[in-house]
Write an enzyme that holds these catalytic residues in place. Structure first.
Site, PDB file in Angstrom:
ATOM      1  CG  ASP A  21      -2.122   0.899   1.055  1.00 16.70           C
ATOM      2  OD1 ASP A  21      -2.375   1.370  -0.080  1.00 16.70           O
ATOM      3  OD2 ASP A  21      -2.812   1.154   2.067  1.00 16.70           O
ATOM      4  CG  ASN A  69      -7.789  -1.972  -5.382  1.00 16.54           C
ATOM      5  OD1 ASN A  69      -6.861  -2.750  -5.160  1.00 16.54           O
ATOM      6  ND2 ASN A  69      -8.073  -0.966  -4.544  1.00 16.54           N
TER       7      ASN A  69
END
Ligand code: IPE
Ligand code: IPE
Ligand code: MG
Length: 243
Positions: A21, A69
């Site tokens: 991330d 996502n």
């Protein structure tokens, strides 16, 4: 026989999972577009794969793209998919050189045919490698994985092949996307977020968690070694009382 280096003397996890991330934040700090962060993240992937293979891990699972996502802007998704295509072609020599076998977890049917074809090719090309397994979680969501597992189990019960009372924890594990991978001993999340974001919820029941403030594009083998040193210092009791 050569002496083991300091990091090799620490206890190394057998199976590692990483939530990669902070690519967007890394790029923003540099006044760059988000995709530049994703691009630089490839170096961190390569270095992590090589180092984990060298240290003899059995499995490395990387969270590359989540089910959630898909809700990102179309342009970012399309650039991410292009990057994934590039990764699948350009990193083949790295996988071969390190004897790494590639596998995939996630709802593959949501991927474009070209990405699926390249993924299948890389999986086939590395299928006989005997070293570390690299599992790419793409279009992956843990709840979706559990739903898919429950449906498969329900079908077996409906057909009479399996009795409801015979469903055990291992039955559920056996119906996950990669049933043969050991549960992670350690989960690393970069960029300081303290959440799981729908990753491996079943598999991480007893996984050690490690969060670092380093953004993924900056993650290097020394950060991996820091995580392994922290892991080596953990006491894993699995609910028992130590003697
Ligand atoms: C991780 O970086 C990569 C993916 C989720 C594909 P992000 O894109 O989430 O970066 P931040 O969290 O916005 O910094
Ligand atoms: C998790 O990161 C997914 C991947 C690393 C592929 P996100 O950036 O998508 O997660 P949230 O939105 O912060 O929970
Ligand atoms: Mg993020």
């Amino acid at each position: 026989m050569s002496a083991k280096s300091a990091e090799e003397q620490t206890r190394i996890p057998r199976s590692l999972a990483i939530i990669m991330d902070g690519n967007g934040r890394w790029a923003r700090k540099r006044g760059l577009g988000r995709i530049k962060g994703h691009e630089h993240g490839i170096t961190a992937v390569r270095e992590s794969v090589e180092e984990c293979a060298r240290l003899g891990l059995e499995a490395l699972t990387l969270y590359a793209f989540s089910e959630e996502n898909w809700s990102r802007p179309k342009q970012e998704i399309s650039l991410l998919m292009k990057l994934l295509e590039r990764f699948l072609v350009e990193e083949r020599p790295t996988l071969q050189k390190n004897n790494v076998r590639l596998v995939h977890a996630g709802r593959i049917e949501r991927l474009a045919p070209k990405v699926r074809a390249l993924l299948d090719e890389s999986i086939a090309e590395t299928a006989t490698n005997t070293g570390m397994v690299l599992c790419l979680a793409i279009s992956y969501g843990s709840r979706a994985e559990l739903v898919d597992a429950m449906r498969a189990i329900a079908r077996r019960v409906a057909s009479g092949e399996l009795q409801a009372d015979d469903i055990e924890e291992k039955t559920i594990s056996a119906h996950l996307y990669q049933p043969d991978l050991p549960d992670p001993d350690l989960l690393i999340r970069t960029a300081d977020e303290m959440r799981l974001s729908n990753f491996l919820l079943w598999q991480i029941s007893y996984t050690e968690l490690y969060v670092t403030s380093v953004c993924w594009p900056d993650f290097r083998k020394e950060h991996l070694q820091e995580a392994f040193a922290a892991y080596a210092a953990r006491v894993r009791k699995f609910g028992a009382v130590l003697p």
